[in-house]
Scaffold this active site. Sequence first.
Site, PDB file in Angstrom:
ATOM      1  N   GLY A  44       0.817  -1.336  -0.062  1.00  0.00           N
ATOM      2  CA  GLY A  44       0.086  -0.020   0.071  1.00  0.00           C
ATOM      3  C   GLY A  44       0.674   1.138   0.132  1.00  0.00           C
ATOM      4  O   GLY A  44       0.244   2.256  -0.288  1.00  0.00           O
ATOM      5  N   CYS A  75      -3.858 -11.252  -2.006  1.00  0.00           N
ATOM      6  CA  CYS A  75      -3.553  -9.800  -1.529  1.00  0.00           C
ATOM      7  C   CYS A  75      -4.580  -8.754  -2.442  1.00  0.00           C
ATOM      8  O   CYS A  75      -4.528  -9.071  -3.556  1.00  0.00           O
ATOM      9  CB  CYS A  75      -1.857  -9.539  -1.849  1.00  0.00           C
ATOM     10  SG  CYS A  75      -1.841  -7.683  -1.741  1.00  0.00           S
ATOM     11  N   CYS A 192      -8.692  -6.388   2.849  1.00  0.00           N
ATOM     12  CA  CYS A 192      -7.037  -6.641   3.020  1.00  0.00           C
ATOM     13  C   CYS A 192      -6.907  -8.070   3.881  1.00  0.00           C
ATOM     14  O   CYS A 192      -7.488  -8.079   4.936  1.00  0.00           O
ATOM     15  CB  CYS A 192      -6.486  -5.757   3.764  1.00  0.00           C
ATOM     16  SG  CYS A 192      -4.725  -5.897   4.193  1.00  0.00           S
ATOM     17  N   HIS A 194      -4.878  -8.969   5.618  1.00  0.00           N
ATOM     18  CA  HIS A 194      -4.231  -8.854   6.897  1.00  0.00           C
ATOM     19  C   HIS A 194      -5.201  -8.848   8.148  1.00  0.00           C
ATOM     20  O   HIS A 194      -5.230  -9.223   9.259  1.00  0.00           O
ATOM     21  CB  HIS A 194      -3.186  -7.980   6.873  1.00  0.00           C
ATOM     22  CG  HIS A 194      -2.106  -8.137   6.617  1.00  0.00           C
ATOM     23  ND1 HIS A 194      -1.821  -8.070   5.246  1.00  0.00           N
ATOM     24  CD2 HIS A 194      -0.772  -8.301   6.991  1.00  0.00           C
ATOM     25  CE1 HIS A 194      -0.506  -8.411   4.667  1.00  0.00           C
ATOM     26  NE2 HIS A 194       0.048  -8.526   6.038  1.00  0.00           N
TER      27      HIS A 194
END
Length: 265
Positions: A44, A75, A192, A194
Site C-alpha cells: 500500500g 492480496c 485486506c 491481513h
Amino acid sequence: MTNSPTILVFDSGLGGLTVLREVVAARPDAHYVYVADDAFFPYGHHGEDEIIARVVPLMGELIGTHDPDLVVIACNTASTLVMSQLRAAYSLPFVGTVPAIKPACAQSKTRRVSVLGTKGTVKREYTKALIRDFAQGCEVTLVGSPELASLAERALGGHPISDGDILAELAPCFVGDPEDAGARTDIVVLACTHYPLLLDRLMTLAPWPVDWIDPAPAIARRVSDLLGARIGDIAQAGAEMIFTSNRAHGLSATLTPFFGGRALA
C-alpha cells in the site's frame, strides 16, 4: 494433475495466511508454498507501476522454481492491479482476492456498507468499478487504512498492539446514527487479507455490531473448483514458507495452524 497438486499462495506479508487457512481446509490434499514478499511490504505504500514491475517478474521466478498447479494472489492491493498481466504472462490458473462488495451489498439490510482496505485498494479504479456495478443502491463508504496491515503483522508476531491504534483505523467505517440500528453501517468488508488476523479485536472494539465479510471462504471454493476432485492419499502433502527477504520465519508454532498443522519446510 499429480496426486498432490502444488498451490502457491502469494501475499505482500502474512495477511494471506487467512486465505491459506481456508484453502488448506478445502484442499488438504495439496502441497502448499506460501510466499511473503516482505522485502516490498507494505504494498500500500508503493505506486501502481512499482507494484506491477515488482510482482509480474517475481511471479515468473516463483513459478519457475516451484512449478505450482495454481497460484492464489492473496492480496487485494496486488489483485486489483496485476491479475490481467499475470494471466497474460503465465499459462497456469490464478485466483485473485478483490473487495467483496457484491455480496456485502446484497446482504446489507440498512443499505450502508463500509469497505476497509489499504489506501491503495480503496483508491483503485477496480474498486470503484465494483461499487458502480454492484452497490445495488447501497451507500458504500471507502476507508483507506494506513497502518492496520502493519498492526496485524506485529500482532501475529506476538507484539502488543493497543486498542487505541486499532480503533483509530477502524472508526471511520462506522457511519450513521449509533442509536438507530436501521440507519447505520451494518456490514464491513475486510478488503485486506491481513485484517482477519485482528478480527476478534475488531469485533470487540466496534462501536456497534456489524457483519464482517471475509472473502477467504469464497476463494477456497474457487480454488477447489479449479483443481477438480481430490485424488490420492493426502499424507504426502507438505508446506513451505518463503520470505523474499530471505529471513528465517521463526514463527513455526504460530504459523502451523494456518497450514492445517503441517510442519513447515
